[in-house]
Scaffold this motif. Sequence first.
Motif, short mmCIF file in Angstrom:
data_model
loop_
_atom_site.label_atom_id
_atom_site.label_comp_id
_atom_site.label_asym_id
_atom_site.label_seq_id
_atom_site.Cartn_x
_atom_site.Cartn_y
_atom_site.Cartn_z
N GLN A 88 4.57 2.77 8.93
CA GLN A 88 4.97 1.59 8.15
C GLN A 88 4.12 0.38 8.49
O GLN A 88 3.77 -0.41 7.61
N ARG A 89 3.79 0.21 9.75
CA ARG A 89 2.99 -0.95 10.17
C ARG A 89 1.55 -0.86 9.65
O ARG A 89 0.92 -1.88 9.41
N LEU A 90 1.03 0.36 9.49
CA LEU A 90 -0.35 0.55 9.05
C LEU A 90 -0.48 0.96 7.59
O LEU A 90 -1.58 1.30 7.15
N GLN A 91 0.59 0.93 6.82
CA GLN A 91 0.54 1.46 5.46
C GLN A 91 -0.49 0.76 4.58
O GLN A 91 -1.03 1.36 3.65
N ALA A 92 -0.79 -0.50 4.84
CA ALA A 92 -1.78 -1.22 4.03
C ALA A 92 -3.17 -0.62 4.20
O ALA A 92 -4.01 -0.73 3.30
N LEU A 93 -3.42 0.04 5.33
CA LEU A 93 -4.73 0.61 5.62
C LEU A 93 -4.82 2.09 5.27
O LEU A 93 -5.90 2.67 5.32
N LEU A 94 -3.71 2.70 4.93
CA LEU A 94 -3.65 4.15 4.72
C LEU A 94 -3.72 4.50 3.24
O LEU A 94 -3.45 3.65 2.37
N PRO A 95 -4.05 5.76 2.93
CA PRO A 95 -4.11 6.18 1.52
C PRO A 95 -2.72 6.28 0.88
O PRO A 95 -1.71 6.11 1.54
N LEU A 96 -2.72 6.63 -0.41
CA LEU A 96 -1.51 6.79 -1.21
C LEU A 96 -0.69 5.50 -1.27
O LEU A 96 0.53 5.52 -1.13
N ASN A 97 -1.39 4.40 -1.49
CA ASN A 97 -0.75 3.09 -1.60
C ASN A 97 -1.28 2.39 -2.84
O ASN A 97 -1.92 1.34 -2.76
N PRO A 98 -1.02 2.97 -4.04
CA PRO A 98 -1.60 2.40 -5.26
C PRO A 98 -1.08 1.00 -5.58
O PRO A 98 -1.76 0.23 -6.25
N ALA A 99 0.11 0.66 -5.10
CA ALA A 99 0.66 -0.67 -5.37
C ALA A 99 0.09 -1.71 -4.41
O ALA A 99 0.30 -2.91 -4.60
N GLY A 100 -0.63 -1.28 -3.40
CA GLY A 100 -1.25 -2.19 -2.45
C GLY A 100 -0.26 -2.91 -1.55
O GLY A 100 -0.49 -4.06 -1.17
N PHE A 101 0.83 -2.23 -1.18
CA PHE A 101 1.81 -2.85 -0.30
C PHE A 101 1.19 -3.15 1.06
O PHE A 101 0.42 -2.36 1.60
N GLY A 102 1.56 -4.28 1.61
CA GLY A 102 1.11 -4.64 2.95
C GLY A 102 1.96 -3.94 3.99
O GLY A 102 2.85 -3.14 3.67
N ALA A 103 1.69 -4.27 5.23
CA ALA A 103 2.45 -3.68 6.34
C ALA A 103 3.90 -4.15 6.27
O ALA A 103 4.19 -5.29 5.91
N VAL A 104 4.80 -3.26 6.63
CA VAL A 104 6.21 -3.62 6.74
C VAL A 104 6.35 -4.46 8.01
O VAL A 104 5.69 -4.21 9.00
N SER A 105 7.22 -5.44 7.98
CA SER A 105 7.39 -6.33 9.13
C SER A 105 7.79 -5.53 10.38
O SER A 105 8.42 -4.48 10.27
#
Length: 154
Positions: free
Chosen positions: A81-98
């Motif tokens: 969750q903390r690194l999701q902005a840097l990982l694949p499969l994020n077409p909506a471009g969500f940033g890291a979860v707090s």
Amino acid sequence: MTANGMLQLAFFTAVLLALVKPLGAYMAAVYEGRVRFLAPLERLLFAVTRVDATRDMGWREYAMAYLWFNIAGLVAVYVLQRLQALLPLNPAGFGAVSPDLSFNTAVSFATNTNWQSYGGETTLSYLSQMAGLTSQNFVSAAAGMATLVAFIRG
């Protein structure tokens, strides 16, 4: 409540009641070692992980295995969750979860309470939902069931 809603509840209850006895009997047979449907896969997994299936575990080993398994899951969900902005499969471009929400979510799965306070579709990437939360929905319950079996065997 609508008639359709009541019909769905009645149908669900009927299916649940119909499956209680056969599913319970099957689970009891699996836990007692009478059903060996996946024995070849189990042997392969034991060989790869160097598990001796003939040796019993004591309560300390059960406890440590449970703790390390849940700690690994907790860390994996938190980091994902903390690194999701840097990982694949994020077409909506969500940033890291707090950090606090990531920790709360990870701990909720590790403690088998599964309490979250977010909307997955508006907060989490596809990868975070699939690899993090969906997998934890299954392994968290499986860890709880394994603990129950350990208590029953004790």
